[in-house]
Design a protein around this motif. Structure first.
Motif, PDB file in Angstrom:
ATOM      1  N   VAL B 109       2.609  -6.714  11.228  1.00 24.75           N
ATOM      2  CA  VAL B 109       1.308  -6.182  11.625  1.00 24.75           C
ATOM      3  C   VAL B 109       1.501  -4.918  12.453  1.00 24.75           C
ATOM      4  O   VAL B 109       0.800  -3.908  12.259  1.00 24.75           O
TER       5      VAL B 109
ATOM      6  N   VAL C  46      -6.333  -2.552  14.253  1.00 32.34           N
ATOM      7  CA  VAL C  46      -6.152  -3.560  13.214  1.00 32.34           C
ATOM      8  C   VAL C  46      -7.523  -4.056  12.765  1.00 32.34           C
ATOM      9  O   VAL C  46      -7.820  -4.122  11.563  1.00 32.34           O
ATOM     10  N   VAL C 245       0.468  -9.407   3.696  1.00 34.41           N
ATOM     11  CA  VAL C 245       0.063  -8.118   4.266  1.00 34.41           C
ATOM     12  C   VAL C 245       0.725  -6.989   3.483  1.00 34.41           C
ATOM     13  O   VAL C 245       0.081  -6.020   3.072  1.00 34.41           O
ATOM     14  N   ALA C 261      -3.907  -8.966   8.254  1.00 32.09           N
ATOM     15  CA  ALA C 261      -3.246  -8.640   9.529  1.00 32.09           C
ATOM     16  C   ALA C 261      -4.129  -9.033  10.715  1.00 32.09           C
ATOM     17  O   ALA C 261      -3.632  -9.460  11.760  1.00 32.09           O
ATOM     18  N   SER C 262      -5.451  -8.886  10.533  1.00 35.45           N
ATOM     19  CA  SER C 262      -6.359  -9.202  11.651  1.00 35.45           C
ATOM     20  C   SER C 262      -6.306 -10.693  11.980  1.00 35.45           C
ATOM     21  O   SER C 262      -6.452 -11.082  13.141  1.00 35.45           O
ATOM     22  N   THR C 265      -3.267 -11.038  13.996  1.00 32.77           N
ATOM     23  CA  THR C 265      -3.484 -10.452  15.324  1.00 32.77           C
ATOM     24  C   THR C 265      -4.323 -11.387  16.184  1.00 32.77           C
ATOM     25  O   THR C 265      -4.051 -11.585  17.371  1.00 32.77           O
TER      26      THR C 265
END
Lengths: 353, 274, 323
Positions: B109, C46, C245, C261-262, C265
């Motif tokens: 990420v 993000v 991702v 990705a969120s 996160t």
């Protein structure tokens, strides 16, 4: 239950914590293991509990060899130096732990815990956590927890070591009292001679992994077997002199010492406790040392006087009883005479202090 | 009866043998196989595999970028730790917690968002690229993302030491007539030095092995922005297992070397504390 | 674990010589700018990028796309399995290392750190060499119909490897600080091994254990390098969330990639919040002053607890949290 320790040795690497120690503790006795740190007293206690295994020797409890019995089957109550209370349990649950493990019915647990809370005078605190208790209270919880399972032996490691003087004094008397009621064979470890003498029926003095002397408090105090015990049990004045034909010669004075009858002279050391020295204004025939008073401390039960014997070049401590002090009225700088009332002599070649 | 050696607490055999079993299966056997595979190439082929110009460029970049990131993090980490320990300001606890985010955020990420932000069309890149700062698909990008990944190490190494320094040491120095700068350089910095070194070494070690974030931001151009772990993966994807294994062994030796350095530093700083 | 006890110690920053106000403000703004540029902006971005194609695309990616859904499911299988393996391993290793003296104890502690030093890519490669089609055990396993590489067991192996020391490294300082006395007390009171563990050890280490689990889980869910090598990238089969991702990015679905990705996160932020809570909690446990009604000196029983601080804030703990 009696305890018999036979030729127990324990080494930690190169260090010998216990060196061929044998000891018998009769049933119902309250015994103190007394000694400086590193003397092996805690190791011996832990070996009795099974928390430590000896390298050689055996431990019998009530004539049964328990050397290879696991600690959980020995039925000993062990009170750890820092109590080792279960921090996440309440006082009640701490005390109940041993019974819960044994699946005791909860009504009985409840009854026994109440009983013990009463015994250790902690009623009303059963819901508290160890962190909410004072040191003295923790100590008593630890004791109640150990007693809850009706142990055959009660073992305490420096039970009052972490407490302040006042609480310690109280708990000592209380432990003595408790023992008189319960008569469970009890061994406790301490480095404080006063504590040992005040509480125990029997005192064992340890040094360097060996038992130096064992006997009743009176016996050990009055007849120390070695210079070490003499020195360890309190302040002492030391004189070096010569022993010859029933007399101990210390510089100009001669003291009777009938135990030594040889005519051949030997080096010897004489030990005199501060309260066994008398201060006088006039010399006694041949047995008194001329001294000069250096310092007088009249605070306390006895008046502590520090004097110097100039011909010897040694400083001596003298304890005067209040009557003697008020009669004598010693002042710093005064010239007086010190007479030993009681002398213990140890041959120099026999012992090293 | 003679005494039998016995452990007082239960579970020694069980816990130790389970620990050893897991370490054997997950660590020792795989390591031995890796070393065996790499060395079975023979010295000549091994050298050929690990010392190609492409591999040399990758080692250089891996070391250089990790070193640069570790150096930057040492400065930034000291600054952040200092501010967090010594000063009061709004949202301090939030910022303190945010320092750990690079630990918690998946590296992929981090790589994804850094590459998106710093490319020419990205939200930061559109302002920075015209200024000549290429924060994506460049060596700068690698250093930048490694700086992010390693940020918590220095902060968390320095913070407790800074907290444990007693005010009276500084006051004593000040009372002896030292000015602020002298206090900082003669009293504080020497006390912080072991922690800073440890933090630096940890950041550097982490950078050596990092893959997930770098692979997204670097662009992975051989000779230019290809780091050693990416090279290993490239070799693997080309089914060049022998070469991949050889390069992996080189990287592994470097990493273990760093671990030894870190352990030594830690032992030394612990001696300081005692 | 980083108890804040020292940070709230009275007197810190009060009587101490300090910088002039402008200097303080300058340093604070510099430090905060660094954190904002390096951490805050990327994390906020993000979510920004994730929603850049609108809510529908976001939810479609996360909820409708079968490959993404499978990746989520796979991550929810792989990460907890690895965490569970690590919990058992961590407790066993910490118990052996903190409660017993034995030959090679120091060496074993060093070995425990090795997985941190191994690059995730190299870790993945080691398992390929062991269990891959041309690996040491690969052909044999294949003949039995067992596949490890390019399937879930390989992912679990690789993830467990990279997270191996997390729980152990958290538990060791905690168990060292607590000491064996309470456990010994339980034994003298007649408890057997299981009773001692269940009633004394586990309640005492639960916060440290939970802390280790949280860190271990964060790393397990986010692991990329090691699983990248062993997974084979088969969409809908061996892609975990972090691999998804990358896959979506390669398919030029940037917004979809950021949507996945969120989620990761968000999990990272939750991890941080739980972590802060646990740290505050352990700090409170350490600070809990006894009701000192007898006017006693500070309690010795607290002394071992307080000593956990240097151990837990050492660089070793930081290693555990990070590499």
């Amino acid at each position: 239950m009696s305890i018999r320790i036979a030729h127990v040795t324990r080494r930690f690497g190169a260090f010998t914590a216990l060196d061929d120690v044998s000891l018998f503790v009769p049933s119902g006795q309250l015994l103190a293991l007394l000694g400086p740190s590193g003397s092996g007293k805690t190791t011996l206690l832990r070996i009795i509990a099974g928390l430590e295994t000896p390298d050689a020797g055996a431990v019998h409890v009530a004539d049964l060899d328990v050397t290879n019995v696991a600690p959980r089957e020995r039925e000993v109550g062990f009170v750890f130096q820092h109590y080792a209370l279960f921090r996440h349990m309440t006082v009640f649950e701490n005390i109940a732990f041993g019974m819960r493990i044994r699946k005791t019915p909860s009504a009985e647990v409840e009854k026994r815990v109440r009983e013990l809370l009463h015994l250790v005078r902690l009623e009303g605190l059963e819901r508290r956590y160890p962190s909410q208790l004072s040191g003295g209270q923790r100590q008593r919880v630890a004791l109640a927890r150990a007693l809850a399972v009706r142990p055959r032996l009660l073992l305490l490691d420096e039970p009052f070591g972490a407490l302040d003087a006042k609480v310690r004094q109280e708990l000592r008397q209380w432990l003595r009292h408790l023992h008189d009621e319960m008569h469970v064979t009890t061994v406790f470890v301490t480095h404080d001679q006063e504590e040992a003498f005040e509480v125990a029926d029997h005192v064992v003095v340890m040094r360097g992994g060996r038992i130096e002397q064992s006997g009743s408090p009176q016996d050990v105090f009055d007849n120390p077997a070695t210079p070490f015990v003499m020195d360890f049990l309190g302040q002492v004045n030391v004189f070096h002199g010569r022993l010859e034909a029933g007399q101990m010669h210390l510089g100009g004075i001669a003291l009777d010492y009938p135990e030594y009858t040889h005519t051949e002279s030997r080096n010897a050391t004489a030990y005199v406790r501060p309260h066994e020295l008398a201060l006088e204004r006039a010399p006694s025939q041949g047995t008194s040392l001329p001294v000069r008073v250096l310092h007088v401390n009249p605070a306390g039960a006895v008046t502590r006087v520090r004097v110097i014997s100039e011909p010897f070049g040694v400083q001596l401590n003298v304890d005067l009883r209040p009557d003697d002090y008020s009669e004598l009225r010693v002042q710093p700088g005064e010239q007086l005479f010190a007479t030993p009332r009681r002398v213990r002599v140890f041959m120099q070649d026999d012992y090293v202090i | 009866m003679t005494p039998r050696k016995r452990r007082v607490l239960p579970g020694f055999g069980l816990s130790l043998s389970y620990t050893m079993l897991i370490l054997l299966v997950l660590l020792f056997i795989p390591l031995v196989v890796l070393v065996y595979r790499a060395t079975s190439l023979g010295p000549e082929k091994f050298l050929q595999a690990v010392w190609t110009p492409q591999a040399r460029a990758a080692y250089g970049l891996t070391f250089g970028a990790s070193l640069a990131a570790a150096a930057i993090d040492t400065v930034l980490g000291l600054l952040i730790a200092w501010v967090l320990v010594r000063y009061e300001f709004p949202l301090k606890r939030v910022f303190d917690a945010l320092v750990d985010l690079p630990f918690a955020l998946p590296t992929a990420v981090a790589g994804l968002v850094y590459s998106a932000l710093y490319v020419e069309s990205g939200w930061l890149g559109r302002y920075l690229v015209p200024l000549g700062f290429h924060g994506a698909h460049s060596r700068t990008a690698i250093v930048l993302v490694l700086t992010f990944i390693g940020l918590p190490f220095v902060v968390r190494a320095v913070q407790p030491v800074l907290e444990s320094l007693d005010a009276d040491v500084e006051e004593a120095a000040a009372s002896l007539g030292a000015n602020r700068w002298q206090v900082l350089s003669r009293v504080l910095f020497p006390a912080l030095q072991p922690a800073l070194l440890t933090g630096f070494a940890l950041t550097f070690a982490r950078g050596l092995g990092e893959f997930g974030s770098v692979v997204f931001v670097s662009g992975n151009m051989p000779y230019y922005t290809e780091i050693a772990p990416v090279l290993i993966v490239a070799k693997l994807e080309a089914f060049a297992y022998a070469e991949a294994t050889a390069i992996a062994l080189v990287l592994l030796i470097c990493s273990f070397g760093m671990l030894a350095v870190i352990n030594t530093l830690e032992r030394r700083s612990r001696r300081h504390e005692a | 674990m980083k108890p804040d006890a020292a940070r709230r110690r009275p007197g810190v920053g009060s009587g101490r010589p300090t910088e002039p106000a402008w200097g303080r403000r300058l340093l604070i703004s510099l430090a905060l700018s660094v954190l904002i540029v390096l951490v805050v902006i990327p994390v906020a971005s993000v979510f920004g990028y994730a929603f850049s194609k609108g809510w529908d695309h976001y939810w479609n990616t996360l909820l409708r796309d079968p490959d993404t859904r499978h990746a989520m499911w796979l991550t929810l299988v792989v990460a907890p399995t690895s965490v569970l393996l690590n919990v058992v391993f961590g407790i066993a290793a910490a118990w052996a290392l903190t409660r017993f003296e034995f030959r090679g104890r120091t060496l074993l502690t060093t070995f425990l750190d090795l997985p941190f030093a191994v690059s995730p890519v190299v870790a993945g490669l080691m398992f390929v060499l062991l269990f891959g089609a041309t690996g040491v055990f690969g052909p044999q396993l294949q003949s039995w119909g067992v596949t490890i590489i390019f399937s879930t067991p390989g992912l679990i192996l690789a993830t467990t490897f990279v997270t191996l020391p997390f729980v152990a490294r958290e538990l060791i300082p905690v168990m060292q600080a607590i000491g064996p006395e309470e456990e010994l007390a339980a034994i003298t009171l007649g408890a057997n091994g299981w009773q001692m563990f269940r009633r004394i050890t586990l309640p005492n280490i639960k916060w440290g254990l939970l802390y280790g689990v949280i860190l271990c889980n964060a790393r397990a869910m986010g692991e990329y390098g090691a699983v990248y090598v062993v997974s084979g990238h088969i969409s809908g089969q061996t892609d975990t969330l972090p691999l998804r991702v990358e896959k979506l990015l390669q398919e030029f679905d940037t917004a979809g990639s950021f949507a996945v990705a969120s989620v990761l996160t968000f999990l990272a932020l939750v991890t941080l919040i739980v972590k802060s809570f646990l740290e505050a909690r352990t700090a409170r446990d350490l600070e809990e002053a006894p009701a000192d009604d007898a006017g006693l000196p500070p309690d010795d029983i607290e002394a071992p607890a307080a000593s956990s601080e240097p151990a837990s804030t050492s660089a070793a703990a930081i290693t555990a949290a990070g590499i």
